[in-house]
Design a protein around this motif. Structure first.
Motif, PDB file in Angstrom:
ATOM      1  N   PRO A   1       0.838  -1.316   0.124  1.00  0.00           N
ATOM      2  CA  PRO A   1       0.155  -0.153   0.028  1.00  0.00           C
ATOM      3  C   PRO A   1       0.882   1.382  -0.053  1.00  0.00           C
ATOM      4  O   PRO A   1       1.671   1.276   0.745  1.00  0.00           O
ATOM      5  N   GLY A   2       0.539   1.987  -1.013  1.00  0.00           N
ATOM      6  CA  GLY A   2       1.242   3.461  -1.042  1.00  0.00           C
ATOM      7  C   GLY A   2       2.575   3.040  -1.586  1.00  0.00           C
ATOM      8  O   GLY A   2       3.544   4.161  -1.597  1.00  0.00           O
ATOM      9  N   ALA A   3       2.820   2.121  -2.551  1.00  0.00           N
ATOM     10  CA  ALA A   3       3.969   1.853  -3.082  1.00  0.00           C
ATOM     11  C   ALA A   3       4.495   3.126  -3.910  1.00  0.00           C
ATOM     12  O   ALA A   3       3.532   3.775  -4.770  1.00  0.00           O
ATOM     13  N   ARG A   4       5.723   3.390  -4.216  1.00  0.00           N
ATOM     14  CA  ARG A   4       6.354   4.389  -5.230  1.00  0.00           C
ATOM     15  C   ARG A   4       5.796   4.235  -6.588  1.00  0.00           C
ATOM     16  O   ARG A   4       5.626   5.106  -7.380  1.00  0.00           O
ATOM     17  N   ALA A   5       5.753   3.017  -6.909  1.00  0.00           N
ATOM     18  CA  ALA A   5       5.218   2.759  -8.443  1.00  0.00           C
ATOM     19  C   ALA A   5       4.625   1.119  -8.450  1.00  0.00           C
ATOM     20  O   ALA A   5       5.054   0.447  -7.351  1.00  0.00           O
TER      21      ALA A   5
ATOM     22  N   ALA B   1       8.209  10.531  -4.153  1.00  0.00           N
ATOM     23  CA  ALA B   1       9.168  11.696  -4.219  1.00  0.00           C
ATOM     24  C   ALA B   1      10.488  11.439  -4.872  1.00  0.00           C
ATOM     25  O   ALA B   1      10.898  12.224  -5.465  1.00  0.00           O
ATOM     26  N   ASP B   2      10.772  10.075  -4.828  1.00  0.00           N
ATOM     27  CA  ASP B   2      12.007   9.859  -5.678  1.00  0.00           C
ATOM     28  C   ASP B   2      12.020   8.345  -6.460  1.00  0.00           C
ATOM     29  O   ASP B   2      13.037   7.860  -6.812  1.00  0.00           O
ATOM     30  N   GLY B   3      10.632   7.866  -6.524  1.00  0.00           N
ATOM     31  CA  GLY B   3      10.646   6.881  -7.370  1.00  0.00           C
ATOM     32  C   GLY B   3      10.675   5.374  -6.577  1.00  0.00           C
ATOM     33  O   GLY B   3      11.317   5.433  -5.481  1.00  0.00           O
ATOM     34  N   ALA B   4      10.624   4.318  -7.349  1.00  0.00           N
ATOM     35  CA  ALA B   4      10.747   2.878  -7.051  1.00  0.00           C
ATOM     36  C   ALA B   4      11.994   2.528  -7.470  1.00  0.00           C
ATOM     37  O   ALA B   4      12.271   2.530  -8.544  1.00  0.00           O
ATOM     38  N   THR B   5      12.636   1.666  -6.660  1.00  0.00           N
ATOM     39  CA  THR B   5      14.045   0.918  -7.209  1.00  0.00           C
ATOM     40  C   THR B   5      13.553  -0.437  -7.975  1.00  0.00           C
ATOM     41  O   THR B   5      12.487  -1.173  -7.500  1.00  0.00           O
TER      42      THR B   5
ATOM     43  N   VAL C   1      -3.260   2.813 -12.331  1.00  0.00           N
ATOM     44  CA  VAL C   1      -3.367   1.691 -11.314  1.00  0.00           C
ATOM     45  C   VAL C   1      -2.935   2.333 -10.016  1.00  0.00           C
ATOM     46  O   VAL C   1      -3.635   2.301  -8.945  1.00  0.00           O
ATOM     47  N   CYS C   2      -1.614   2.872  -9.862  1.00  0.00           N
ATOM     48  CA  CYS C   2      -1.002   3.438  -8.438  1.00  0.00           C
ATOM     49  C   CYS C   2      -1.007   4.890  -8.449  1.00  0.00           C
ATOM     50  O   CYS C   2      -0.849   5.387  -7.221  1.00  0.00           O
ATOM     51  N   ARG C   3      -1.214   5.508  -9.615  1.00  0.00           N
ATOM     52  CA  ARG C   3      -0.961   7.094  -9.509  1.00  0.00           C
ATOM     53  C   ARG C   3      -2.298   7.633 -10.651  1.00  0.00           C
ATOM     54  O   ARG C   3      -1.866   8.236 -11.481  1.00  0.00           O
ATOM     55  N   PRO C   4      -3.351   7.461 -10.317  1.00  0.00           N
ATOM     56  CA  PRO C   4      -4.436   7.891 -11.032  1.00  0.00           C
ATOM     57  C   PRO C   4      -4.456   9.526 -11.295  1.00  0.00           C
ATOM     58  O   PRO C   4      -4.145  10.292 -10.231  1.00  0.00           O
ATOM     59  N   LEU C   5      -4.377  10.086 -12.434  1.00  0.00           N
ATOM     60  CA  LEU C   5      -4.366  11.642 -12.509  1.00  0.00           C
ATOM     61  C   LEU C   5      -5.725  11.923 -12.110  1.00  0.00           C
ATOM     62  O   LEU C   5      -6.945  11.687 -12.063  1.00  0.00           O
ATOM     63  N   PRO C   6      -5.543  13.468 -11.377  1.00  0.00           N
ATOM     64  CA  PRO C   6      -6.768  14.222 -10.953  1.00  0.00           C
ATOM     65  C   PRO C   6      -7.587  14.477 -12.081  1.00  0.00           C
ATOM     66  O   PRO C   6      -7.048  14.581 -13.293  1.00  0.00           O
TER      67      PRO C   6
END
Length: 640
Positions: A77-81, A139-143, A167-172
């Motif tokens: 939950p809340g993953a960077r990507a 903030a700094d992406g996922a590894t 999926v994880c960062r839907p646009l407003p």
């Protein structure tokens, strides 16, 4: 033991629980685990991503694709990507050679047993070091780690969803408030430099943030050493077969790479909405002129080409249902809906009609929204001046090549050395923004040499406009021989000659430029070489450039000037959130209804319903009377 069993065993030896996708999706296992995908689809990747966002899990996906094993990003939950957006960017970065939009596309690979321990070690480390400290997860992406079994190499990458992820960062949702262009003061440290300071956009900072050959958003940086400049190309991740991106010229590769990366961001941001989700679909008749920009004000295609195989548009009527995005009318100081396919030049087209062809004309990038809009407006003025001169085919005043500008003088010498003397023309029109055409005509004895090249520039500082136009035209002079013999032969005279008699076959930029380099095209270009008066830069633009203390004041003054001509300035914010927040770079598309829009493909040209094209050349003294539509020289333009 199969290769996958070997990898599973190695993960287990590192104390990592191993799950098959079905086991993970069943939801019966808790605790950190690796999800091992030997044969899998993009649909399964999306399912895993959605499941991880909704459950208290900590998964690291380990998936095989040919000779590559990709490890990460960590899902929780809340993953960077998520796997869905990471795979979109990886496959799209391959240049459109795979159907990366198909959820049923199956991927598979055979990991090398010799590297199983290495893959397991990096997967275990990712699980152990994933940060859950409550910081901003984007903030700094996922590894993500890529292990190449054929080369026995591995590389680490920081990946963030570019332009959001459904999926994880839907646009407003798009809305009027997000479209606002601020009118706050923008003081400039140097009154002769119209770029604000930005410590985050040095060459190293731009490269670190933007360039990644596996995941983009800039997937390739290439240098060319056979140009008049140090020339760098920055190709973007867009999933298309055609290479696209930014191109930078400079006195060294450090400078040219920085320019190329800037242009790549501008190009990417202008393709499709990366910051907001389009939600308005309606016919103009239902919206009205108070809420929306009337498409008829933009200049419509010639109806004779409706239905032509090369046409990208449908006939317009106020009842055609279109997608709309919110822009900001700087003239009205109010939000205004703009057709989505006008605001963005590469919106996916399925089920979304276009009533005009739109290019990246008017796209600008800056260190503030105002700066982005200003440079977008300069580009509108450049293309408007070029096309007005071309279609009117009236002689223009000449400008003496400024000998006190070392860069321009050097390029003029290079052009002359190749047999192409440089000629500068003043194309400034009623918009009042200094605009220049740079023309090079071959005067050597090679019968097969391309004859004429043109380029344009427009800027508050006429010398900046001259430098821009000259740099482009001389670069084209030196690139032309290579384009004539390239594998697809885009500038082969034998391919181009039939296009003279059949202009509707002019489709691409190379067609537009190439057909006008033929000796047989000389009559349509003759007006550029008329014996007109020659003026110095100071004589053509007395007192220019005026020092600028505040960028907003300059922009407001230009908007007010255009309003006095009956022209409205509309800007659409195209900011990509990550680039904006991490680099302080803003993007905008500027639309000035009534100006001449740059199009490619002769059937897409937009000269109808634009009265300025008929009236302004006469008001400027270029023609003896106002023009009629039948007076226009509607040959395919030579804009590069």
């Amino acid at each position: 033991m199969t290769a996958t069993e070997s990898l599973g065993g190695a993960l287990a030896r590192h104390g990592v629980t191993v799950l098959a996708p079905a086991e993970a999706l069943a939801g019966d296992v808790t605790g950190p685990a690796a999800v091992l995908l030997e044969r899998w689809t993009l649909g399964v990747a999306e399912e895993l991503s959605r499941a991880a966002l909704d459950r208290p899990v900590l998964w690291v996906p380990v998936r095989c694709d040919g000779a590559v094993t990709v490890v990460g990003p960590v899902l929780r939950p809340g993953a960077r990507a998520c796997v869905s957006c990471v795979e979109y960017q990886r496959l799209a970065s391959a240049g459109g050679r795979v159907p990366w939009q198909s959820p049923r596309m199956e991927l598979a690979g055979v990991p090398s047993p010799a590297l199983a321990e290495a893959v397991a070690a990096v997967a275990a480390e990712l699980l152990a070091t994933d940060r859950t400290d409550g910081a901003d997860p984007a903030a700094d992406g996922a590894t993500v780690l890529v292990v190449h079994h054929g080369r026995a190499t591995w590389s680490a990458h920081r990946v963030r969803p570019v332009g959001g992820c459904p999926v994880c960062r839907p646009l407003p949702a798009d809305g009027p408030e997000a479209a606002r262009v601020p009118c706050d003061p923008c003081p400039l440290p140097d009154p002769l430099v119209l770029r604000g300071p930005n410590s985050r956009t040095d060459a190293a900072g731009l490269r670190a943030e933007l360039y990644d050959e596996w995941f983009g958003p800039v997937r390739r940086l290439a240098r060319s050493e056979d140009s008049v400049f140090s020339l760098t190309s920055a190709l973007v991740t867009d999933g298309r077969l055609v290479d696209d991106g930014g191109y930078g010229r400079g006195t060294d590769f450090g400078r040219s790479e920085r320019v190329a990366l800037f242009e790549a961001v501008e190009r990417l941001a202008g393709m499709r909405p990366f910051g907001r989700r389009t939600v308005v679909r309606a016919p103009f008749a239902a919206l009205g002129a108070d809420r929306a920009l009337d498409p008829e004000r933009l200049g419509l295609p010639d109806p004779v080409y409706h239905g032509h195989p090369a046409s990208r548009t449908v006939p317009y009527s106020p009842d055609v249902e279109l997608d709309w995005v919110h822009g900001w009318s700087l003239t009205r100081r109010a939000p205004l809906l703009v057709p989505e396919h006008v605001a963005y030049w590469d919106v996916p087209g399925a089920g979304r009609p276009r009533v005009v062809y739109e290019s990246s004309n008017g796209c600008g990038l800056g260190n503030s929204p105002q700066e982005a809009v200003l440079y977008g407006l300069f580009e509108v003025a450049e293309r408007d001046a070029f096309l007005m001169a071309w279609y009117a085919a009236a002689p223009l005043p000449r400008i003496a090549v400024p000998e006190d500008d070392p860069e321009v003088a050097h390029l003029a010498d290079r052009a002359a050395l190749a047999g192409y003397p440089l000629r500068l023309l003043d194309a400034t029109n009623d918009l009042g923004i200094p605009a220049v055409l740079a023309v090079c005509r071959y005067e050597g004895d090679r019968p097969d040499a391309p004859r004429v090249f043109l380029a344009a520039g427009a800027h508050h500082d006429p010398r900046a406009a001259i430098r821009s136009a000259v740099a482009e035209v001389v670069t084209n002079v030196y690139e032309a021989p290579g384009l004539a013999v390239a594998p697809d032969r885009p500038r082969d005279p034998a391919r181009l000659r039939p296009l003279l008699a059949e202009p509707e076959r002019v489709l691409s930029l190379d067609d537009h430029v190439g057909v006008n380099t033929l000796p047989e095209a000389a009559p349509r270009l003759a007006f550029l070489f008329a014996d007109t008066p020659v003026r110095t830069v100071a004589g053509a633009w007395p007192g220019a450039p005026e020092p600028v203390a505040d960028l907003t004041e300059l922009l407001t003054g230009l908007v007010d000037r255009l309003a006095g001509l009956g022209l409205e300035v509309v800007a659409v914010r195209q900011d990509e959130p990550g680039v904006r927040d991490r680099l302080g770079l803003y993007a905008a598309k500027v639309v000035v209804p009534g100006s001449l829009p740059m199009t490619f493909g002769h059937v897409n040209r937009r000269t109808r319903g634009l009265p300025r094209l008929l009236e302004v050349p006469y008001r400027l003294g270029r023609t003896a009377r106002p023009l009629r539509p039948e007076d226009l020289a509607v040959h395919p333009h030579p804009f590069p």
